[in-house]
Design a protein around this motif. Structure first.
Motif, PDB file in Angstrom:
ATOM      1  N   LEU A 121       0.828  -1.209   0.000  1.00 26.60           N
ATOM      2  CA  LEU A 121       0.000   0.000   0.000  1.00 26.60           C
ATOM      3  C   LEU A 121       0.861   1.257   0.000  1.00 26.60           C
ATOM      4  O   LEU A 121       0.515   2.255  -0.638  1.00 26.60           O
ATOM      5  N   GLU A 122       1.973   1.212   0.714  1.00 22.88           N
ATOM      6  CA  GLU A 122       2.872   2.367   0.724  1.00 22.88           C
ATOM      7  C   GLU A 122       3.427   2.628  -0.673  1.00 22.88           C
ATOM      8  O   GLU A 122       3.539   3.781  -1.103  1.00 22.88           O
ATOM      9  N   LYS A 123       3.780   1.565  -1.384  1.00 29.25           N
ATOM     10  CA  LYS A 123       4.281   1.721  -2.748  1.00 29.25           C
ATOM     11  C   LYS A 123       3.228   2.343  -3.651  1.00 29.25           C
ATOM     12  O   LYS A 123       3.524   3.242  -4.452  1.00 29.25           O
ATOM     13  N   SER A 178      -0.986   4.301 -15.622  1.00 27.31           N
ATOM     14  CA  SER A 178       0.363   3.887 -15.220  1.00 27.31           C
ATOM     15  C   SER A 178       0.847   2.623 -15.915  1.00 27.31           C
ATOM     16  O   SER A 178       1.994   2.224 -15.726  1.00 27.31           O
ATOM     17  N   VAL A 179      -0.024   1.985 -16.682  1.00 21.73           N
ATOM     18  CA  VAL A 179       0.345   0.728 -17.340  1.00 21.73           C
ATOM     19  C   VAL A 179      -0.016   0.800 -18.821  1.00 21.73           C
ATOM     20  O   VAL A 179      -0.762   1.671 -19.254  1.00 21.73           O
ATOM     21  N   ALA A 181      -4.397  -8.980  -1.350  1.00 22.61           N
ATOM     22  CA  ALA A 181      -3.730 -10.097  -0.688  1.00 22.61           C
ATOM     23  C   ALA A 181      -3.568 -11.297  -1.616  1.00 22.61           C
ATOM     24  O   ALA A 181      -2.493 -11.907  -1.679  1.00 22.61           O
ATOM     25  N   VAL A 182      -4.615 -11.652  -2.352  1.00 20.90           N
ATOM     26  CA  VAL A 182      -4.537 -12.841  -3.186  1.00 20.90           C
ATOM     27  C   VAL A 182      -3.544 -12.640  -4.329  1.00 20.90           C
ATOM     28  O   VAL A 182      -2.820 -13.568  -4.705  1.00 20.90           O
ATOM     29  N   THR A 183      -3.469 -11.433  -4.862  1.00 21.85           N
ATOM     30  CA  THR A 183      -2.537 -11.163  -5.949  1.00 21.85           C
ATOM     31  C   THR A 183      -1.096 -11.284  -5.466  1.00 21.85           C
ATOM     32  O   THR A 183      -0.251 -11.916  -6.113  1.00 21.85           O
ATOM     33  N   PHE A 184      -0.808 -10.693  -4.317  1.00 17.93           N
ATOM     34  CA  PHE A 184       0.549 -10.752  -3.778  1.00 17.93           C
ATOM     35  C   PHE A 184       0.908 -12.168  -3.326  1.00 17.93           C
ATOM     36  O   PHE A 184       2.006 -12.666  -3.596  1.00 17.93           O
ATOM     37  N   LEU A 220       0.838  -3.224 -11.968  1.00 14.24           N
ATOM     38  CA  LEU A 220       1.250  -2.094 -11.137  1.00 14.24           C
ATOM     39  C   LEU A 220       2.378  -2.464 -10.193  1.00 14.24           C
ATOM     40  O   LEU A 220       3.266  -1.645  -9.911  1.00 14.24           O
ATOM     41  N   LEU A 221       2.356  -3.709  -9.677  1.00 13.33           N
ATOM     42  CA  LEU A 221       3.341  -4.132  -8.687  1.00 13.33           C
ATOM     43  C   LEU A 221       4.461  -4.971  -9.287  1.00 13.33           C
ATOM     44  O   LEU A 221       5.291  -5.502  -8.548  1.00 13.33           O
ATOM     45  N   GLU A 222       4.456  -5.099 -10.617  1.00 14.90           N
ATOM     46  CA  GLU A 222       5.479  -5.867 -11.340  1.00 14.90           C
ATOM     47  C   GLU A 222       5.571  -7.309 -10.833  1.00 14.90           C
ATOM     48  O   GLU A 222       6.641  -7.826 -10.518  1.00 14.90           O
ATOM     49  N   LEU A 223       4.406  -7.946 -10.774  1.00 13.51           N
ATOM     50  CA  LEU A 223       4.301  -9.335 -10.345  1.00 13.51           C
ATOM     51  C   LEU A 223       4.012 -10.225 -11.545  1.00 13.51           C
ATOM     52  O   LEU A 223       3.411  -9.780 -12.527  1.00 13.51           O
TER      53      LEU A 223
END
Length: 281
Positions: free
Chosen positions: A86-88, A158-159, A198-201, A230-233
């Motif tokens: 969330l901070e990111k 952003s993507v 949560a599930v994505t991470f 967004l989180l480069e996962l």
């Protein structure tokens, strides 16, 4: 590539036949390919999740012969991970606090003759999206409850959305289209994550590359694919299976006590009989 699947129940009740169907499909996919079958407890709802249900999940899966590869990941033990995400997102102006109550949101939607509807119902109308920072700080100082929402406009900007796809077995590559969901909730004041975040991470951190889950969660995949970008996962392969229903065609839920594995065991059913109920084994 080694197949890594998972079964991720919430310990808010006893497992039913629908859970067995989903878990067995994932287990079989992993075991037949020499891969790994993981178990995750999605226990972020601390008011509804209880140890007795978690213990029952372990007991039911063991009784059914659906063995998992340790360790078990419990989301409640990793809240700091979600806070860091969330901070990111906040540093990139991709989330904002929403102080609206459900009643206020419903009233705003009722006042609008053109309130859009998304896959999960009426879309949040963005009441708090452009709230001035001084007003936000006043709300924080008053210790008001809030949700952290994804700023969908900023997120899409952003993507490279046109290049974002996910592969659904049986359907091929599907274009990611998260915009109809609007500014979805990613966390709340009392809980630093939501199901979507949560599930994505968790799938990424556990190396899950083949997600098998119910058809009811297919729409959410668009949100998860956006978060991956967004989180480069990494993006896994998906398969959303049909849902098990009762004799009247209604989807099974944890309220259907006669369909729980606990009840079937008490009635004297054997593991192989339960597996055959969902055409497995």
């Amino acid at each position: 590539m080694v197949t890594i699947t998972r079964f991720a129940p919430s310990p808010t009740g006893f497992l039913h036949l629908g859970h067995v169907y989903s878990a067995s499909l994932a287990w079989r996919s992993a075991r037949e390919s020499g891969g790994r079958f993981l178990l995750r407890m999605e226990d972020i709802d601390l008011t509804r999740c209880h140890p007795e249900f978690e213990a029952a999940i372990y007991e039911d899966l063991t009784w059914l012969g659906l063995n998992w590869d340790p360790p078990v990941r419990r989301q409640s033990e990793h809240l700091e991970d979600y806070s860091a995400l969330l901070e990111k997102l906040n540093d990139r102006d991709l989330i904002y606090p929403c102080f609206c109550t459900r009643k206020e949101i419903a009233a705003e939607i009722a006042r609008s003759n053109s309130a859009p509807h998304g896959p999960e119902g009426p879309v949040y109308p963005g009441i708090c999206r452009d709230m001035p920072e001084p007003e936000r700080q006043k709300r924080f100082a008053r210790d008001e409850p809030y949700a952290l929402r994804l700023n969908m406009v900023n997120a899409i900007a952003s993507v490279d959305l046109e290049a974002m796809r996910f592969h659904e077995i049986g359907k091929g590559h599907i274009q990611c289209n998260p915009e109809p969901f609007g500014d979805v909730i990613l966390a709340r004041k009392e809980t630093p994550t939501s199901y979507h975040l949560a599930v994505t991470f968790d799938d990424a951190i556990q190396g899950v590359n083949h997600i098998i889950r119910g058809q009811d969660l297919f729409p959410s995949t668009h949100i998860h694919r956006l978060l991956q970008g967004l989180l480069e996962l990494p993006t896994p392969t998906y398969f959303h299976h049909g849902l098990i229903s009762d004799g009247k065609g209604r989807r099974l839920s944890k309220r259907d006590k006669d369909a729980t594995i606990k009840s079937l065991r008490e009635y004297g059913y054997q593991p192989e009989e339960v597996r055959k109920m969902v055409d497995y084994g």
